[in-house]
Write an enzyme that holds these catalytic residues in place. Structure first.
Site, PDB file in Angstrom:
ATOM      1  N   GLU A 103       0.815  -1.209   0.000  1.00 42.62           N
ATOM      2  CA  GLU A 103       0.000   0.000   0.000  1.00 42.62           C
ATOM      3  C   GLU A 103       0.853   1.265   0.000  1.00 42.62           C
ATOM      4  O   GLU A 103       1.911   1.314   0.629  1.00 42.62           O
ATOM      5  CB  GLU A 103      -0.898  -0.008   1.238  1.00 42.62           C
ATOM      6  CG  GLU A 103      -1.975   1.040   1.232  1.00 42.62           C
ATOM      7  CD  GLU A 103      -3.102   0.664   2.162  1.00 42.62           C
ATOM      8  OE1 GLU A 103      -4.090   0.079   1.660  1.00 42.62           O
ATOM      9  OE2 GLU A 103      -3.013   0.911   3.375  1.00 42.62           O
TER      10      GLU A 103
ATOM     11  N   LYS B  63       0.423   4.911   1.279  1.00 39.62           N
ATOM     12  CA  LYS B  63      -0.343   5.892   2.058  1.00 39.62           C
ATOM     13  C   LYS B  63       0.636   6.713   2.888  1.00 39.62           C
ATOM     14  O   LYS B  63       1.632   6.193   3.389  1.00 39.62           O
ATOM     15  CB  LYS B  63      -1.397   5.236   2.948  1.00 39.62           C
ATOM     16  CG  LYS B  63      -0.873   4.370   4.084  1.00 39.62           C
ATOM     17  CD  LYS B  63      -2.027   3.852   4.922  1.00 39.62           C
ATOM     18  CE  LYS B  63      -1.544   2.896   6.008  1.00 39.62           C
ATOM     19  NZ  LYS B  63      -2.639   2.333   6.804  1.00 39.62           N
TER      20      LYS B  63
ATOM     21  N   LYS C 175      -8.290   2.400  -2.812  1.00 35.60           N
ATOM     22  CA  LYS C 175      -8.646   2.240  -1.399  1.00 35.60           C
ATOM     23  C   LYS C 175      -9.284   3.540  -0.923  1.00 35.60           C
ATOM     24  O   LYS C 175      -8.644   4.582  -0.871  1.00 35.60           O
ATOM     25  CB  LYS C 175      -7.392   1.924  -0.585  1.00 35.60           C
ATOM     26  CG  LYS C 175      -7.693   1.651   0.891  1.00 35.60           C
ATOM     27  CD  LYS C 175      -7.405   0.211   1.230  1.00 35.60           C
ATOM     28  CE  LYS C 175      -7.595  -0.045   2.721  1.00 35.60           C
ATOM     29  NZ  LYS C 175      -6.341   0.025   3.454  1.00 35.60           N
TER      30      LYS C 175
ATOM     31  N   GLU D 144     -14.325  -5.765   2.473  1.00 38.46           N
ATOM     32  CA  GLU D 144     -13.637  -5.842   3.756  1.00 38.46           C
ATOM     33  C   GLU D 144     -14.642  -6.127   4.865  1.00 38.46           C
ATOM     34  O   GLU D 144     -15.648  -5.433   4.993  1.00 38.46           O
ATOM     35  CB  GLU D 144     -12.916  -4.530   4.026  1.00 38.46           C
ATOM     36  CG  GLU D 144     -12.234  -4.456   5.377  1.00 38.46           C
ATOM     37  CD  GLU D 144     -11.526  -3.125   5.570  1.00 38.46           C
ATOM     38  OE1 GLU D 144     -10.583  -2.860   4.781  1.00 38.46           O
ATOM     39  OE2 GLU D 144     -11.918  -2.373   6.465  1.00 38.46           O
TER      40      GLU D 144
ATOM     41  N   ASN E 142     -10.250  -7.490   7.917  1.00 40.01           N
ATOM     42  CA  ASN E 142      -9.481  -6.421   8.542  1.00 40.01           C
ATOM     43  C   ASN E 142      -9.224  -6.776  10.005  1.00 40.01           C
ATOM     44  O   ASN E 142     -10.164  -6.910  10.794  1.00 40.01           O
ATOM     45  CB  ASN E 142     -10.236  -5.091   8.444  1.00 40.01           C
ATOM     46  CG  ASN E 142      -9.350  -3.906   8.779  1.00 40.01           C
ATOM     47  OD1 ASN E 142      -8.277  -4.055   9.343  1.00 40.01           O
ATOM     48  ND2 ASN E 142      -9.806  -2.720   8.422  1.00 40.01           N
TER      49      ASN E 142
ATOM     50  N   GLU F  59      -5.812  -8.091   6.225  1.00 33.05           N
ATOM     51  CA  GLU F  59      -5.451  -6.669   6.194  1.00 33.05           C
ATOM     52  C   GLU F  59      -5.155  -6.155   7.600  1.00 33.05           C
ATOM     53  O   GLU F  59      -5.828  -6.534   8.552  1.00 33.05           O
ATOM     54  CB  GLU F  59      -6.606  -5.836   5.619  1.00 33.05           C
ATOM     55  CG  GLU F  59      -7.173  -6.325   4.308  1.00 33.05           C
ATOM     56  CD  GLU F  59      -8.430  -5.568   3.923  1.00 33.05           C
ATOM     57  OE1 GLU F  59      -8.775  -4.587   4.603  1.00 33.05           O
ATOM     58  OE2 GLU F  59      -9.080  -5.978   2.964  1.00 33.05           O
ATOM     59  N   SER F  60      -4.167  -5.295   7.701  1.00 32.70           N
ATOM     60  CA  SER F  60      -3.829  -4.539   8.921  1.00 32.70           C
ATOM     61  C   SER F  60      -3.037  -5.361   9.937  1.00 32.70           C
ATOM     62  O   SER F  60      -3.338  -6.529  10.191  1.00 32.70           O
ATOM     63  CB  SER F  60      -5.074  -3.981   9.607  1.00 32.70           C
ATOM     64  OG  SER F  60      -5.779  -3.104   8.774  1.00 32.70           O
TER      65      SER F  60
END
Length: 262
Positions: free
Chosen positions: A55, A57, A118, A167, A187, A217-218
């Site tokens: 990603e 960001k 996203k 998600e 997530n 994710e995360s």
């Protein structure tokens, strides 16, 4: 009001303003609109795939500024060279420092790499925006949408040849899935409290259909995390902060994938 509620309320205002400035017909004139899209679902299932979705960001509500120096073309190109299965580009400006320009630049620099827009998708108009700026797939956050809204957005995505990543964070949210969903992302971060627990992926992953492509994710920061989730049946792993917080995100991604393949 949770941070997710706040973000969604702001997003509705943003979309209302965007509609006044740029019509759907104008979006269709984008040079990206007629391009053949890339399939993240296919890439994740390919032999020898790293499974890493890296990603881009620069900030987040939970961490604040992550990396002000990073440049999207340099980072995304390095991600592709490192062997990622896909790239995620944040387009929410207020909370994540993203921009449509980032998505378009990443697309031009990485023509064959699947790219995810996203953002907090609440309106079919945003699906057209994603297509117009070069995305291959969109993210739908189950916590933000009703089952009917998710189906409407999924149908719009399919009309535009975009894949759908949904998600989820709770068992109840799995009930909102529909047959048009290509990938389910679990997530590990609770969007209301921002607490992270990898066992969320393991628990919810076990409730998904066996043939469903799934990503975690995360909170993923180690090769051990990836191996653990592979054993739990996951095909992909969305990683952002782990790379972006370094001085050279592309190099950090390259070194991580090299370790993963040892």
């Amino acid at each position: 009001m949770t941070i997710l509620d706040e973000i969604n309320n702001n997003k509705r205002r943003e979309v209302a303003e965007a509609k006044k400035l740029v019509s759907l017909e104008q979006l269709k004139f984008s040079p990206f609109f007629k391009r053949k899209t890339n399939s993240l679902k296919t890439t994740l299932k390919a032999a020898g795939a790293s499974g890493i979705i890296a990603e881009y960001k620069t900030k987040s509500p939970s961490k604040g500024v992550i990396n002000e120096q990073a440049e999207v073309v340099e980072v995304s190109s390095a991600y592709t060279a490192a062997g990622v299965s896909g790239i995620s580009i944040l387009t929410d400006r207020q909370y994540f420092g993203g921009a449509f320009e980032d998505l378009a630049k990443a697309r031009s620099a990485n023509p064959t790499t699947p790219i995810l827009r996203k953002d907090f998708m609440l309106d079919p108009y945003q699906v057209y925006e994603a297509k117009a700026h070069g995305a291959d797939l969109i993210l739908l956050i189950a916590a933000s949408l009703s089952k009917e809204e998710m189906l409407e957005l999924s149908e719009t995505a399919k009309e535009l040849d975009l894949e759908v990543l949904v998600e989820v964070h709770t068992e109840e949210e799995i009930e909102k899935l529909n047959s048009l969903v290509d990938i389910v992302g679990v997530n590990n971060r609770n969007l209301k409290t921002f607490e992270v627990d990898l066992e969320t992926s393991v628990k919810l992953g076990s409730l998904l259909p066996q043939d469903m492509v799934r990503i975690s994710e995360s909170g993923l920061s180690s090769v051990e995390n990836i191996h653990y989730l592979c054993q739990a049946g996951f095909d992909g792993f969305l990683m952002g902060e782990n790379f972006m917080k370094t001085e050279n995100p592309g190099q950090a991604c390259k070194e991580f994938i090299e370790l993963l393949r040892k």
